[in-house]
Design a protein around this motif. Structure first.
Motif, PDB file in Angstrom:
ATOM      1  N   LEU A 232       4.468   4.965  -4.435  1.00  0.00           N
ATOM      2  CA  LEU A 232       4.367   6.216  -4.013  1.00  0.00           C
ATOM      3  C   LEU A 232       5.559   7.480  -5.589  1.00  0.00           C
ATOM      4  CD1 LEU A 232       6.799   5.786  -0.680  1.00  0.00           C
ATOM      5  CD2 LEU A 232       4.522   6.068  -1.334  1.00  0.00           C
ATOM      6  N   LEU A 233       6.453   6.665  -5.919  1.00  0.00           N
ATOM      7  CA  LEU A 233       5.786   7.730  -7.442  1.00  0.00           C
ATOM      8  C   LEU A 233       5.292   7.843  -8.197  1.00  0.00           C
ATOM      9  CD1 LEU A 233       9.515   5.796  -8.184  1.00  0.00           C
ATOM     10  CD2 LEU A 233       9.671   7.711  -7.365  1.00  0.00           C
TER      11      LEU A 233
ATOM     12  N   GLU B 288       3.345  10.576  -6.201  1.00  0.00           N
ATOM     13  CA  GLU B 288       3.501  12.181  -6.658  1.00  0.00           C
ATOM     14  C   GLU B 288       3.213  12.206  -7.850  1.00  0.00           C
ATOM     15  OE1 GLU B 288       4.902  14.239  -4.646  1.00  0.00           O
ATOM     16  OE2 GLU B 288       4.379  12.042  -2.430  1.00  0.00           O
ATOM     17  N   TYR B 289       3.742  11.275  -9.074  1.00  0.00           N
ATOM     18  CA  TYR B 289       2.805  12.255 -10.149  1.00  0.00           C
ATOM     19  C   TYR B 289       1.176  12.403 -10.256  1.00  0.00           C
ATOM     20  CZ  TYR B 289       1.758  10.347 -15.120  1.00  0.00           C
ATOM     21  OH  TYR B 289       1.031  10.749 -16.209  1.00  0.00           O
TER      22      TYR B 289
ATOM     23  N   LEU C 111      -0.579  13.537  -7.970  1.00  0.00           N
ATOM     24  CA  LEU C 111      -0.593  14.468  -7.157  1.00  0.00           C
ATOM     25  C   LEU C 111       0.303  15.581  -7.910  1.00  0.00           C
ATOM     26  CD1 LEU C 111       0.987  13.898  -3.652  1.00  0.00           C
ATOM     27  CD2 LEU C 111      -1.302  14.222  -4.146  1.00  0.00           C
ATOM     28  N   GLY C 112       0.542  15.114  -8.396  1.00  0.00           N
ATOM     29  CA  GLY C 112       1.673  16.644  -9.667  1.00  0.00           C
ATOM     30  C   GLY C 112       0.303  16.774 -10.925  1.00  0.00           C
TER      31      GLY C 112
ATOM     32  N   CYS D 111      -5.723  11.942  -4.640  1.00  0.00           N
ATOM     33  CA  CYS D 111      -5.187  10.836  -3.391  1.00  0.00           C
ATOM     34  C   CYS D 111      -6.492  10.444  -2.481  1.00  0.00           C
ATOM     35  CB  CYS D 111      -3.675  11.243  -4.443  1.00  0.00           C
ATOM     36  SG  CYS D 111      -3.604  11.436  -5.834  1.00  0.00           S
TER      37      CYS D 111
ATOM     38  N   THR E 268       4.319   6.844   4.018  1.00  0.00           N
ATOM     39  CA  THR E 268       5.144   7.893   3.562  1.00  0.00           C
ATOM     40  C   THR E 268       3.525   8.090   2.332  1.00  0.00           C
ATOM     41  OG1 THR E 268       7.146   6.942   3.232  1.00  0.00           O
ATOM     42  CG2 THR E 268       6.646   8.897   1.289  1.00  0.00           C
TER      43      THR E 268
ATOM     44  N   ARG F 162       1.556  11.469   2.339  1.00  0.00           N
ATOM     45  CA  ARG F 162       0.753  12.218   1.124  1.00  0.00           C
ATOM     46  C   ARG F 162      -0.254  12.182   0.875  1.00  0.00           C
ATOM     47  NH1 ARG F 162       3.531  15.971  -0.418  1.00  0.00           N
ATOM     48  NH2 ARG F 162       4.267  15.222  -1.850  1.00  0.00           N
ATOM     49  N   THR F 163      -0.912  11.341   0.916  1.00  0.00           N
ATOM     50  CA  THR F 163      -2.576  11.487  -0.157  1.00  0.00           C
ATOM     51  C   THR F 163      -3.408  11.956   0.427  1.00  0.00           C
ATOM     52  OG1 THR F 163      -2.558   9.217   1.121  1.00  0.00           O
ATOM     53  CG2 THR F 163      -2.211   8.764  -0.952  1.00  0.00           C
TER      54      THR F 163
END
Ligand code: F6R
Length: 365
Positions: free
Chosen positions: A112-113, A116-117, A119-120, A125, A135, A139-140
């Protein structure tokens, strides 16, 4: 809930003809693959400069098994990242990348981290998970559920084979615009439809794997050599043995054998060589000969009918498995390894479903 089985791991291993059927249900249609969660993004994926597979443990190994086929059908470079290593390095990820996150639970902290990386950094994703509403799924940008059914044993078994099948279907969907590979794609789709039946066949090796486990019960260590499509099988087979049977075990790329591991070979160390029939077969035959010349204690996994050609002097133990399309063979080949790990654990008297020090979902870094 275990039904006739003693342990969840055992139940989940034997459930695989069914779990693979549900993974494919409604997704194979007249020589094509339909993945609802991906279809609006296929164009973007086809135009990406690179596909990056990201996961941990067994999920990473499943992606590694799918990598050669995804490269072949998409023509896009596919790179592999263990989530924690990507984060440690803060490795480069770009807008032109497609990052595919693979996680049974959808809640693994490292994965998950890394998500986020990515996505940033603006990558597309994609999620591949067994857990609706996790999650990872939320989040994808898009993704595919593997639909393997709830997995309770800490050691991942049926999720692994369903993950490979989903990623094979992804490769078929991404490559669907290429005329040059149409015949190949159709052959694989036929192979997918046949797969649950072949998995039922390979599960009949249960008793044989129990016997093999008996012969290995007191060994200190086990090596597993694979290459090509079955490099992942070597890593995953060894991971199963170490995590549940609490026995040291290493999966290795057979092509690296001469670059170090060969020094370990003697008459006592058991070595499993995966040598089912594919483009790497003759290379694996020469690996077997070299191990043989050093009096290695060999256990060879080969395609049905190949026993005498892999082991001419009858000097090694042979596990014969049904042959399927080369890129689907890892789904078959991991099953004897899962059975071996299961029986070794029971015979050694350890907790099968809850190995010491491990958790089903690793929610801390
Ligand atoms: C091994 C095993 C672990 C997990 C890893 C990732 O049998 O279960 O290696 O595969 O912790 O978990 P998920 O797939 O939930 O992200």
């Amino acid at each position: 809930k275990k039904g006739n089985y003693d342990h969840f791991m055992q139940k989940e291993i034997h459930e695989q003809p069914h779990s693979l059927t549900t993974t494919m249900r409604g997704r194979l249609k007249d020589n094509s693959v339909v993945l609802g969660g991906l279809k609006d993004h296929l164009k973007t994926i086809r135009h990406s400069r690179r596909i990056i597979f990201i996961g941990c443990g067994t999920s990473y190994n499943a992606a590694l098994a799918a990598r050669p086929f995804l490269e072949e059908l998409s023509g896009i470079p596919v790179t592999m990242e263990l989530a924690s290593d990507l984060l440690d390095r803060q490795g480069p990820i770009y807008r032109e990348d497609t990052a595919v996150f693979v996680s049974q639970s959808g809640e693994t902290a490292d994965t998950l981290l890394a998500l986020e990386y990515a996505l940033g950094n603006g990558a597309l994703c994609v999620g591949v998970t067994n857990t609706v509403g996790s999650t990872l799924a939320r989040r994808t940008h898009c993704g595919v559920h593997i639909n393997a059914g709830c997995e309770i044993g800490v050691a991942s078994t049926k999720a692994y084979t369903s993950q490979i099948v989903v990623m094979a279907m992804m490769a078929l969907a991404i490559g669907a615009d290429k005329i040059s590979t149409q015949a190949r794609r159709e052959a694989i789709i036929n192979g997918l439809s046949d797969l649950p039946k072949k998995v039922s066949e390979v599960l009949k090796l249960d008793g044989e794997m129990r016997d093999l486990a008996k012969s290995l019960i007191d060994t200190q260590s086990l090596l597993v050599f694979g290459r090509g499509y079955n490099y992942a099988t070597a890593l995953e087979g060894a991971l199963k043995v170490k995590e549940v049977a609490l026995m040291h075990s290493e999966g290795m790329l057979a092509g690296e054998m001469k670059h170090g591991p060969l020094a370990l070979v003697d008459e006592t160390l058991p070595i499993i060589v995966i040598a089912t029939h594919d483009a790497c077969f003759s290379k694996q035959q020469s690996v077997i000969q070299q191990l043989h010349a050093r009096k290695g204690r060999l256990i060879v996994m080969c395609s049905e009918g190949d026993a005498t050609s892999v082991c001419p002097m009858g000097s090694c133990r042979v596990i014969e498995v049904p042959q399927v399309a080369d890129c689907l063979q890892p789904v078959i080949n991991i099953i004897p390894m899962q059975l071996l790990a299961y029986h070794l654990t029971v015979l050694r008297g350890y907790d099968v479903d809850q190995p010491r020090n491990l958790a089903k979902s690793v929610t801390t870094e």
